[in-house]
Design a protein around this motif. Structure first.
Motif, mmCIF file in Angstrom:
data_model
loop_
_atom_site.group_PDB
_atom_site.id
_atom_site.type_symbol
_atom_site.label_atom_id
_atom_site.label_comp_id
_atom_site.label_asym_id
_atom_site.label_seq_id
_atom_site.Cartn_x
_atom_site.Cartn_y
_atom_site.Cartn_z
ATOM 1 N N SER A 1 0.824 -1.207 0.000
ATOM 2 C CA SER A 1 0.000 0.000 0.000
ATOM 3 C C SER A 1 0.860 1.260 0.000
ATOM 4 N N ILE A 2 2.072 1.134 0.478
ATOM 5 C CA ILE A 2 2.941 2.307 0.575
ATOM 6 C C ILE A 2 3.786 2.502 -0.677
ATOM 7 N N ILE A 3 4.409 1.390 -1.162
ATOM 8 C CA ILE A 3 5.318 1.598 -2.303
ATOM 9 C C ILE A 3 4.929 0.833 -3.556
ATOM 10 N N ASN A 4 3.879 0.018 -3.497
ATOM 11 C CA ASN A 4 3.353 -0.658 -4.694
ATOM 12 C C ASN A 4 4.456 -1.257 -5.572
ATOM 13 N N PRO A 5 5.210 -2.230 -5.037
ATOM 14 C CA PRO A 5 6.306 -2.809 -5.826
ATOM 15 C C PRO A 5 5.784 -3.750 -6.914
ATOM 16 N N GLU A 6 6.647 -4.084 -7.853
ATOM 17 C CA GLU A 6 6.265 -5.066 -8.880
ATOM 18 C C GLU A 6 6.285 -6.473 -8.313
ATOM 19 N N VAL B 1 7.838 8.094 -5.828
ATOM 20 C CA VAL B 1 7.673 6.642 -5.959
ATOM 21 C C VAL B 1 6.245 6.398 -6.459
ATOM 22 N N PHE C 1 -4.324 -2.913 -0.571
ATOM 23 C CA PHE C 1 -5.126 -1.936 -1.319
ATOM 24 C C PHE C 1 -5.294 -2.467 -2.740
ATOM 25 N N GLY D 1 5.037 3.799 -8.042
ATOM 26 C CA GLY D 1 4.544 2.436 -7.858
ATOM 27 C C GLY D 1 4.288 1.745 -9.181
ATOM 28 N N ALA D 2 4.327 0.408 -9.143
ATOM 29 C CA ALA D 2 4.218 -0.395 -10.359
ATOM 30 C C ALA D 2 2.898 -0.135 -11.082
ATOM 31 N N ASN D 3 1.834 0.134 -10.328
ATOM 32 C CA ASN D 3 0.526 0.371 -10.939
ATOM 33 C C ASN D 3 0.009 1.767 -10.625
ATOM 34 N N HIS E 1 -4.797 3.745 2.695
ATOM 35 C CA HIS E 1 -5.323 2.379 2.689
ATOM 36 C C HIS E 1 -4.345 1.377 3.273
ATOM 37 N N ALA F 1 0.053 3.075 -7.765
ATOM 38 C CA ALA F 1 -0.567 3.074 -6.439
ATOM 39 C C ALA F 1 0.451 3.331 -5.323
ATOM 40 N N GLY F 2 1.598 3.900 -5.677
ATOM 41 C CA GLY F 2 2.574 4.255 -4.647
ATOM 42 C C GLY F 2 2.011 5.347 -3.748
ATOM 43 N N GLY F 3 2.323 5.276 -2.460
ATOM 44 C CA GLY F 3 1.891 6.327 -1.537
ATOM 45 C C GLY F 3 0.428 6.270 -1.143
ATOM 46 N N GLU F 4 -0.210 5.121 -1.324
ATOM 47 C CA GLU F 4 -1.640 5.016 -0.947
ATOM 48 C C GLU F 4 -1.768 4.738 0.558
ATOM 49 N N GLY G 1 -5.563 -1.331 -5.665
ATOM 50 C CA GLY G 1 -4.720 -0.804 -6.736
ATOM 51 C C GLY G 1 -3.298 -1.334 -6.723
#
Lengths: 310, 310
Positions: free
Chosen positions: A250-255, B152, A283, B154-156, B164, B158-161, A285
């Motif tokens: 949810s924070i950094i959305n890695p691959e 950042v 999350f 994010g891959a989609n 959530h 969604a970085g920094g969410e 997304g």
């Protein structure tokens, strides 16, 4: 352009040394002992001497070496300053400068867990991904965060300290870090043994698990044999780890997430317990995310260290 | 080298437009309406037209413009692809390519919360820091993560969410994202009103708080007046937000957190409740961290957008 690079992983007992070509193929790898006496002041000179003799042996000129990457078991910032590596006896100094002085070669040092994450992203389980979080489930829980192919060292070298992510409010035991309720207290080998003991105490049905062996291996062997108690323990482990990874996503959305360390030797069975919980808590997304096992084992640090300086 | 840059923040009602010089000083700022009809297909042409007429007005040649930075209320990846911006009626397309086609100028688009974080790191509350996490406490909780001066995404996208981030296991209410127990359910303006209602229901002593006004402002005004109920509510808010920020710090160890959004207008009193909890839950190695209030208000996005393309 130079053709070779050294990837070096300094551990508490041995230093893993690797000579790689610029494509990341291992030309040679070997180990030297880690001499921790006298505040570990011999460690870097020993590394420098080993590099020199390897270059002579292979008839490689220093001008043909891109540099030296070094993984160190302790917090290291982006400039190569180590802030105290207890296992080596080191206090605070600049590893980059020190090893460059000894060898004449460009040096880049990083935290060993972060460097291993970079190795797995380059040549291991997460090959081909540039935003990767590695979680190492060993005696403790280590971690490394890679964003756009670069290590997130953190302002004080504490980037990727995933083991100390707060995950449980109701915990009376103290973590090694003095906090209560860190991920490491449930998802490490030690943590799994704790969960196993707790569940075994209340269990009054048959089980393959015994007080004599509450290891993570015993638990996951039991899971594979469909032991109901072991499955219950794995479910609690999976809830903690899956939730932890969901929070990170949810924070950094890695691959991709890479799971490594001794506990990961249990294999893909781990994913059966981690994934459903990850999916529950993440999350939406950030859900599209690979979840893979590490493949490089003890060589991850060597690869990552080499990559760091390239 | 070119001397000007456009920083543009597209909102659901208006588009905030800024013309800045390369040092980041605002040369001019103005707003145009956001025309959301027909899937929002007029929005970017309107922006392009506004840019063209501003350049004519100021007698600035396009060759003297570095580029256009754009903040968009929706997930956007590193390549400028928006993945659905509900508030604008947009589906999936590449904002960078589209606006470049319309203007001939290099464009870089990012998520509005991420872009605001970059703005605060460049010119606002976290000026001088390169690793910054911004938390925007508005109707919801938004966030942006900046590492080494870069968003950042994010891959989609969604970085920094951060809104959530899963923070509470015992929650029956559903979050807007369909999960349960997200930080946003407690730390947003809406979340604080929920906490206020919950506490007021059980309260049988005097209080300045009334059912008619459970807003975050009413709660923090009450805190300033030393109202015991309001303090209790602020404590629960602080526990959630402090713990959330501590978790983030354990993962990426930023130099600074910036707290913005409507709730942050309550001022530094917020910190009295967030900081003790942050300190309680954070990993010791990541504790050294600035905690500041945002200073740019609605201009943060304009600054961050401009910085993104520089």
């Amino acid at each position: 352009m130079a053709n070779y690079v050294f990837g070096i992983d300094i551990g508490g007992t041995t230093v893993k040394m690797g000579l790689l070509d610029k494509e990341g193929n291992i030309v040679d790898k070997w180990e030297i002992p880690t001499r921790k006496e006298n505040g570990g002041k011999n460690i870097l000179p020993d590394v420098a001497a080993a590099i020199d003799s390897k270059l002579k042996e292979k008839s490689i000129d220093k001008s043909d070496v891109i540099g030296i990457g070094v993984g160190v078991p302790g917090p290291i910032d982006d400039n190569g300053v180590v802030h105290c590596a207890v296992n080596l006896g080191w206090g605070e100094f600049n590893v980059n400068d020190e090893l460059k002085k000894l060898t004449g070669l460009t040096t880049k040092a990083g935290n060993d867990a972060n460097v291993a994450a970079l190795g797995e992203a380059w040549k291991g389980g997460a090959k081909g991904y540039s935003s990767v979080v590695m979680v190492t489930l060993g005696t403790g829980v280590g971690g490394g965060v890679i964003i756009n192919g670069k290590i997130v060292a953190g302002a004080n070298g504490a980037g990727g300290e995933i083991g100390h992510l707060h995950i449980e409010d109701n915990e009376e035991r103290e973590c090694g870090c003095k906090n209560h309720g860190c991920l490491e207290q449930y998802a490490s080998a030690t943590g799994i043994s704790y969960l196993a003991g707790k569940h075994l105490e209340k269990w009054n049905k048959e089980t393959v698990l015994t007080k004599a062996d509450l290891s993570a291996k015993a638990v996951f062997d039991g899971v594979k044999a469909k032991d109901a108690l072991c499955i219950e323990i794995a479910e609690e482990f999976g809830k903690y780890l899956g939730k932890g990874l969901a929070i990170i996503a949810s924070i950094i959305n890695p691959e991709a997430f890479v799971i490594g360390g001794g506990v990961s030797k249990a294999g893909t069975v781990i994913m059966d317990y981690v994934l459903p919980n990850f999916n529950k808590y993440v999350f939406s997304g950030a859900k599209e995310c690979k979840m893979v096992l590490a493949t490089l084992g003890n060589d991850a640090g060597m690869y990552g260290a080499a990559k760091m300086v390239m």
